[in-house]
Design a protein around this motif. Structure first.
Motif, PDB file in Angstrom:
ATOM      1  N   ASP A  69     -74.948  40.236  44.427  1.00  0.00           N
ATOM      2  CA  ASP A  69     -73.526  40.502  44.148  1.00  0.00           C
ATOM      3  C   ASP A  69     -73.151  41.934  44.500  1.00  0.00           C
ATOM      4  O   ASP A  69     -72.099  42.192  45.086  1.00  0.00           O
ATOM      5  CB  ASP A  69     -73.226  40.261  42.665  1.00  0.00           C
ATOM      6  CG  ASP A  69     -73.030  38.782  42.361  1.00  0.00           C
ATOM      7  OD1 ASP A  69     -72.954  37.980  43.308  1.00  0.00           O
ATOM      8  OD2 ASP A  69     -72.962  38.433  41.168  1.00  0.00           O
ATOM      9  N   LEU A 102     -70.832  25.553  48.356  1.00  0.00           N
ATOM     10  CA  LEU A 102     -71.997  26.329  47.915  1.00  0.00           C
ATOM     11  C   LEU A 102     -71.572  27.662  47.305  1.00  0.00           C
ATOM     12  O   LEU A 102     -71.994  28.006  46.204  1.00  0.00           O
ATOM     13  CB  LEU A 102     -72.937  26.560  49.104  1.00  0.00           C
ATOM     14  CG  LEU A 102     -74.287  27.198  48.805  1.00  0.00           C
ATOM     15  CD1 LEU A 102     -75.080  26.377  47.813  1.00  0.00           C
ATOM     16  CD2 LEU A 102     -75.092  27.369  50.093  1.00  0.00           C
ATOM     17  N   TYR A 103     -70.709  28.406  48.008  1.00  0.00           N
ATOM     18  CA  TYR A 103     -70.279  29.717  47.543  1.00  0.00           C
ATOM     19  C   TYR A 103     -69.028  29.622  46.677  1.00  0.00           C
ATOM     20  O   TYR A 103     -68.140  30.453  46.784  1.00  0.00           O
ATOM     21  CB  TYR A 103     -70.020  30.649  48.724  1.00  0.00           C
ATOM     22  CG  TYR A 103     -71.285  31.081  49.408  1.00  0.00           C
ATOM     23  CD1 TYR A 103     -71.884  32.288  49.088  1.00  0.00           C
ATOM     24  CD2 TYR A 103     -71.896  30.270  50.355  1.00  0.00           C
ATOM     25  CE1 TYR A 103     -73.053  32.683  49.718  1.00  0.00           C
ATOM     26  CE2 TYR A 103     -73.077  30.654  50.981  1.00  0.00           C
ATOM     27  CZ  TYR A 103     -73.643  31.861  50.651  1.00  0.00           C
ATOM     28  OH  TYR A 103     -74.798  32.256  51.256  1.00  0.00           O
ATOM     29  N   ARG A 111     -79.674  37.924  41.573  1.00  0.00           N
ATOM     30  CA  ARG A 111     -78.245  37.628  41.631  1.00  0.00           C
ATOM     31  C   ARG A 111     -77.403  38.898  41.533  1.00  0.00           C
ATOM     32  O   ARG A 111     -76.431  39.070  42.269  1.00  0.00           O
ATOM     33  CB  ARG A 111     -77.930  36.665  40.485  1.00  0.00           C
ATOM     34  CG  ARG A 111     -76.550  36.131  40.527  1.00  0.00           C
ATOM     35  CD  ARG A 111     -76.372  35.110  39.428  1.00  0.00           C
ATOM     36  NE  ARG A 111     -74.968  34.948  39.136  1.00  0.00           N
ATOM     37  CZ  ARG A 111     -74.445  33.849  38.618  1.00  0.00           C
ATOM     38  NH1 ARG A 111     -75.209  32.830  38.316  1.00  0.00           N
ATOM     39  NH2 ARG A 111     -73.155  33.757  38.387  1.00  0.00           N
ATOM     40  N   SER A 171     -69.022  28.894  41.019  1.00  0.00           N
ATOM     41  CA  SER A 171     -70.221  28.906  40.173  1.00  0.00           C
ATOM     42  C   SER A 171     -71.081  30.146  40.386  1.00  0.00           C
ATOM     43  O   SER A 171     -71.988  30.410  39.617  1.00  0.00           O
ATOM     44  CB  SER A 171     -71.062  27.659  40.433  1.00  0.00           C
ATOM     45  OG  SER A 171     -71.534  27.668  41.758  1.00  0.00           O
ATOM     46  N   PHE A 172     -70.791  30.878  41.455  1.00  0.00           N
ATOM     47  CA  PHE A 172     -71.655  32.021  41.766  1.00  0.00           C
ATOM     48  C   PHE A 172     -70.861  33.314  41.873  1.00  0.00           C
ATOM     49  O   PHE A 172     -69.757  33.328  42.366  1.00  0.00           O
ATOM     50  CB  PHE A 172     -72.399  31.775  43.079  1.00  0.00           C
ATOM     51  CG  PHE A 172     -73.526  32.734  43.305  1.00  0.00           C
ATOM     52  CD1 PHE A 172     -74.743  32.536  42.682  1.00  0.00           C
ATOM     53  CD2 PHE A 172     -73.367  33.836  44.115  1.00  0.00           C
ATOM     54  CE1 PHE A 172     -75.786  33.416  42.876  1.00  0.00           C
ATOM     55  CE2 PHE A 172     -74.405  34.726  44.319  1.00  0.00           C
ATOM     56  CZ  PHE A 172     -75.627  34.508  43.691  1.00  0.00           C
ATOM     57  N   GLY A 173     -71.466  34.397  41.461  1.00  0.00           N
ATOM     58  CA  GLY A 173     -70.903  35.742  41.682  1.00  0.00           C
ATOM     59  C   GLY A 173     -69.839  36.082  40.730  1.00  0.00           C
ATOM     60  O   GLY A 173     -68.755  35.998  40.700  1.00  0.00           O
TER      61      GLY A 173
END
Ligand code: CA
Ligand code: CA
Lengths: 117, 117
Positions: A43, B111-112, A39, B115-117
């Motif tokens: 990133d 999806l993106y 991850r 919750s991510f990054g």
């Protein structure tokens, strides 16, 4: 916008969501999201890409250092199984989205074709 | 790409082609195409727009002269009934295409998401 256009767009949205390509992307995404090292690398790669894209759009000079840094991260990405697979899945999905767009824009292509301008 | 995605994209393409917004755009387009003076003005406006966009993308300086020329053509466009109506119809169609795109890209947004990054 007419109801029919909305309805058909949502039918296509469902088809995208249920496609094998999107399911695959989702799996690859989750594999990376659940692996802290993967991850972080993902990133980092994304951030460097966005920075370079932004500079390019602004017409700013990209230094040799920045090119080297991007190359170095790209190498690490290619060597990381999970991240590399996510990148591949993203690329395939992008191609599909581009194809869908091309189909949907056909009426405009037909109108603004070689007969005008 | 799966057959279902293609099929649904073509269903949406037909819906775009049959929409009142596209029919209207087509009518306005043909009114301009069949009027040499309107067509020349439309082409001139489009060319100046593309030139400026190109310079902007390349990060090149846009001169005061170029800004004034673009402004002057934009004024003439606004005063020309047929061309102004075509521009309006184009803008409405662009908004619809953007909305369709937003719908189709929802699976990727989900999806993106945050919750991510
Ligand atoms: Ca043309
Ligand atoms: Ca995010």
């Amino acid at each position: 916008m007419s109801t029919n256009l909305y309805d058909q767009a949502y039918v296509l949205e469902k088809a995208v969501r249920r496609s094998t390509e999107f399911s695959h992307l989702k799996q690859m995404f989750e594999a990376v999201a659940n692996d802290p090292a993967a991850r972080d690398l993902f990133d980092e790669f994304r951030n460097v890409q966005l920075q370079l894209q932004h500079k390019q759009m602004e017409g700013l000079h990209i230094t040799d250092d920045e090119v080297m840094k991007a190359q170095e991260i790209a190498n690490r990405v290619q060597q990381h199984h999970k991240v590399a697979k996510l990148m591949d899945a993203e690329q395939r999905m992008s191609m599909i989205i581009a194809e869908l767009n091309k189909i949907i824009l056909k009426p405009l292509d037909d109108l603004y074709g070689p007969s005008f301008g």
